[in-house]
Write a protein that holds these residues in place. Structure first.
Motif, PDB file in Angstrom:
ATOM      1  N   HIS A 103      26.722 -23.264  43.055  1.00 12.22           N
ATOM      2  CA  HIS A 103      26.956 -24.554  43.711  1.00 12.22           C
ATOM      3  C   HIS A 103      28.137 -24.525  44.693  1.00 12.22           C
ATOM      4  O   HIS A 103      28.577 -25.585  45.143  1.00 12.22           O
ATOM      5  CB  HIS A 103      27.181 -25.678  42.694  1.00 12.22           C
ATOM      6  N   LEU A 104      28.643 -23.336  45.026  1.00  8.52           N
ATOM      7  CA  LEU A 104      29.783 -23.261  45.951  1.00  8.52           C
ATOM      8  C   LEU A 104      29.348 -22.694  47.300  1.00  8.52           C
ATOM      9  O   LEU A 104      28.648 -21.688  47.364  1.00  8.52           O
ATOM     10  CB  LEU A 104      30.890 -22.382  45.377  1.00  8.52           C
ATOM     11  N   GLU A 105      29.746 -23.364  48.370  1.00 10.56           N
ATOM     12  CA  GLU A 105      29.559 -22.876  49.734  1.00 10.56           C
ATOM     13  C   GLU A 105      30.826 -23.149  50.524  1.00 10.56           C
ATOM     14  O   GLU A 105      31.676 -23.943  50.117  1.00 10.56           O
ATOM     15  CB  GLU A 105      28.364 -23.549  50.418  1.00 10.56           C
ATOM     16  N   LEU A 106      30.945 -22.489  51.668  1.00  8.84           N
ATOM     17  CA  LEU A 106      32.061 -22.728  52.577  1.00  8.84           C
ATOM     18  C   LEU A 106      31.575 -23.518  53.780  1.00  8.84           C
ATOM     19  O   LEU A 106      30.411 -23.406  54.189  1.00  8.84           O
ATOM     20  CB  LEU A 106      32.672 -21.409  53.045  1.00  8.84           C
ATOM     21  N   GLY A 107      32.445 -24.296  54.332  1.00 16.67           N
ATOM     22  CA  GLY A 107      32.150 -25.015  55.560  1.00 16.67           C
ATOM     23  C   GLY A 107      33.306 -24.869  56.533  1.00 16.67           C
ATOM     24  O   GLY A 107      34.422 -24.501  56.148  1.00 16.67           O
ATOM     25  N   LEU A 108      33.052 -25.154  57.801  1.00 12.36           N
ATOM     26  CA  LEU A 108      34.095 -25.076  58.826  1.00 12.36           C
ATOM     27  C   LEU A 108      34.166 -26.419  59.540  1.00 12.36           C
ATOM     28  O   LEU A 108      33.253 -26.797  60.259  1.00 12.36           O
ATOM     29  CB  LEU A 108      33.790 -23.950  59.825  1.00 12.36           C
ATOM     30  N   ASN A 164      28.509 -29.307  45.521  1.00 16.78           N
ATOM     31  CA  ASN A 164      27.608 -30.447  45.357  1.00 16.78           C
ATOM     32  C   ASN A 164      27.757 -31.445  46.505  1.00 16.78           C
ATOM     33  O   ASN A 164      27.734 -32.662  46.309  1.00 16.78           O
ATOM     34  CB  ASN A 164      27.859 -31.140  44.021  1.00 16.78           C
ATOM     35  N   GLY A 165      27.936 -30.902  47.720  1.00 19.58           N
ATOM     36  CA  GLY A 165      28.016 -31.740  48.906  1.00 19.58           C
ATOM     37  C   GLY A 165      29.374 -32.343  49.181  1.00 19.58           C
ATOM     38  O   GLY A 165      29.549 -33.024  50.198  1.00 19.58           O
ATOM     39  N   LYS A 166      30.364 -32.130  48.304  1.00 18.04           N
ATOM     40  CA  LYS A 166      31.693 -32.682  48.506  1.00 18.04           C
ATOM     41  C   LYS A 166      32.634 -31.605  49.041  1.00 18.04           C
ATOM     42  O   LYS A 166      32.663 -30.501  48.529  1.00 18.04           O
ATOM     43  CB  LYS A 166      32.234 -33.252  47.193  1.00 18.04           C
TER      44      LYS A 166
END
Length: 462
Positions: A289-294, A318-320
């Motif tokens: 459930h973990l991703e990175l965003g920029l 989870n989208g947060k």
């Protein structure tokens, strides 16, 4: 032959830090296989020579990529010696993974009144023949103070037809000595001369020297405990490989400020987005459930006046979104090395050497990671660790143990059956002995307790 694959075979240390003598082969070299995963863990008591291996590779990477000795190089020489030696054997292969020869680079470092200098260096080869390898042949040896190199017959052949080549090599010797860099691989040294050779000398000298120098600069990645995870001033160092305009491979780094958003150049921002996209493919499999965003906050000028964009890395669960700096040290450690792990898994020329691979990473996850790499990685990885779960996940040939004997620092366990649990064998050897070298210098829990009590009392008396 210009796009060669380079693989580590063996390293030997002599009078390097607390290692009087010691070395080991990679698992593939032991098994005489070139197409298998090649992962090696180094285990042992604190102060028994594990980090010495990491420092040796760091020095080799510096020298073979054409850079100068660092200011701290003299501190690597054993306190009872004025000289240390490192010998590294590499296998050069073509794109079909067919071996072309074993090349051994030997480097000696001298301590002159607290300053380090290169005493001598040499490159030799054992060419592939039917049924094995031929006798070792010295290609080039250079000693400090010499204006040429050995074998003298080769030096004369190379310089006979062109007086400028002779002069260039003499200048290269002086430049190497002045800058503390390699005569064979130095930017202003013999490398520039060898790269211009043609005919038989191109195949014999120029191509392997260029291949090894390129390997050190682009594919040999050395990560100390100071460089993994959060480094100085809350900075995150992300290493990566990228294709150059000429079609080659280069090694790059992006330093991320975890405290604040920062301005990156447009090329850096695109590179970071690519890295995040690649890492996200794997990250959620490692940490569910973990991703990175920029996040971007508009265009700005960089310090050099070029067009850039203000960015901040966030983690998405989870989208947060939360700023990456609020993630755990273990998550940040995984992120800092994930792109290089991708390279190790998919590129046969990449060799990652990392100290304390287990630091801040959950034990079960660590075992799973090492198991996956030991079965499927195309590249090579050497790591030090204190986490014993890994011993249950990899082959006995993929583990080296450091000993308490500085004259024989690294050994492998012998007489280990496939049904044996290597972790249990290691712990039993610590408790009962039975190995050819002592792998643990005995400590006494009662003495430790008494020492802790005594130190407290001494402090009260003062």
């Amino acid at each position: 032959m210009d796009n060669l694959i380079v693989r580590l075979e063996e390293i030997e240390l002599e009078d390097f830090k607390n290692v009087k003598r010691g070395g080991f082969q990679m698992p593939s070299a032991l098994k005489k296989e070139t197409h298998t995963a090649d992962i090696l863990g180094i285990y042992g008591q604190n102060g028994s020579g594990k980090t010495a291996v990491i420092d040796a590779f760091h020095m080799l990477r510096t020298i073979m990529s054409g850079e100068s000795l660092g200011d701290d190089a003299a501190s690597y020489i054993n306190v009872d010696s004025s000289e240390s030696t490192i010998r590294l054997t590499l296998r050069l292969m073509d794109q079909e993974m067919e071996s072309l020869g074993l090349y051994t680079y030997s480097l000696s470092i001298l301590n002159k009144e607290g300053r380090a200098s290169i005493g001598s260096e040499s490159l030799s080869v054992r060419k592939k023949q039917d049924g094995g390898y031929g006798r070792e042949k010295l290609l080039v040896r250079h000693d400090a103070g010499s204006l040429g190199f050995k074998p003298e017959s080769t030096f004369k052949k190379i310089t006979r037809s062109d007086k400028n080549t002779s002069l260039d090599l003499m200048v290269a010797s002086r430049m190497a000595e002045r800058t503390g860099s390699s005569y064979i691989f130095g930017k202003d040294g013999g490398y520039e001369v060898f790269s211009k050779l043609a005919g038989e000398f191109r195949d014999e000298y120029a191509i392997p020297v260029a291949a090894i120098r390129n390997y050190a600069g682009t594919s040999l990645v050395v990560i100390s405990t100071r460089e993994a995870g959060i480094v100085k001033d809350d900075k995150l160092k992300l290493s990566f490989q990228k294709k150059t305009v000429e079609g080659g491979i280069s090694l790059g780094q992006i330093i991320i400020d975890l405290k604040h958003s920062q301005v990156l150049g447009m090329d850096e921002e695109r590179q970071l987005r690519r890295m995040i996209r690649e890492m996200n493919t794997v990250l959620s499999a490692i940490v569910p459930h973990l991703e990175l965003g920029l996040y971007t906050a508009g265009e700005e000028l960089t310090d050099s006046g070029k067009k850039g964009v203000r960015v901040e890395i966030v983690s998405l669960k989870n989208g947060k979104a939360i700023p990456l700096r609020f993630e755990s040290e273990g998550i940040i450690k995984i992120i800092s090395i994930l792109n290089i792990l991708l390279c190790v898994y998919n590129n046969p020329s990449v060799c990652l050497v990392i100290d304390e691979f287990d630091a801040s990473i959950f034990e079960y996850l660590l075992g799973e990671l090492v198991s996956v790499f030991s079965h499927g990685a195309k590249g090579q990885m050497i790591f030090t660790s204190h986490n014993l779960r890994i011993l249950e996940m990899i082959d006995k040939d993929s583990v080296v143990f450091s000993t308490s004997n500085p004259e024989n620092r690294y050994i492998r366990m012998t007489n280990i059956k496939n049904t044996n649990n290597l972790r249990d064998v290691y712990i039993r050897s610590i408790l009962l002995g039975g190995t050819k070298e002592n792998i643990y210098e005995e400590t006494d829990s009662h003495e430790i307790g008494m020492a802790l009590r005594k130190a407290w009392r001494d402090d009260e008396e003062d």
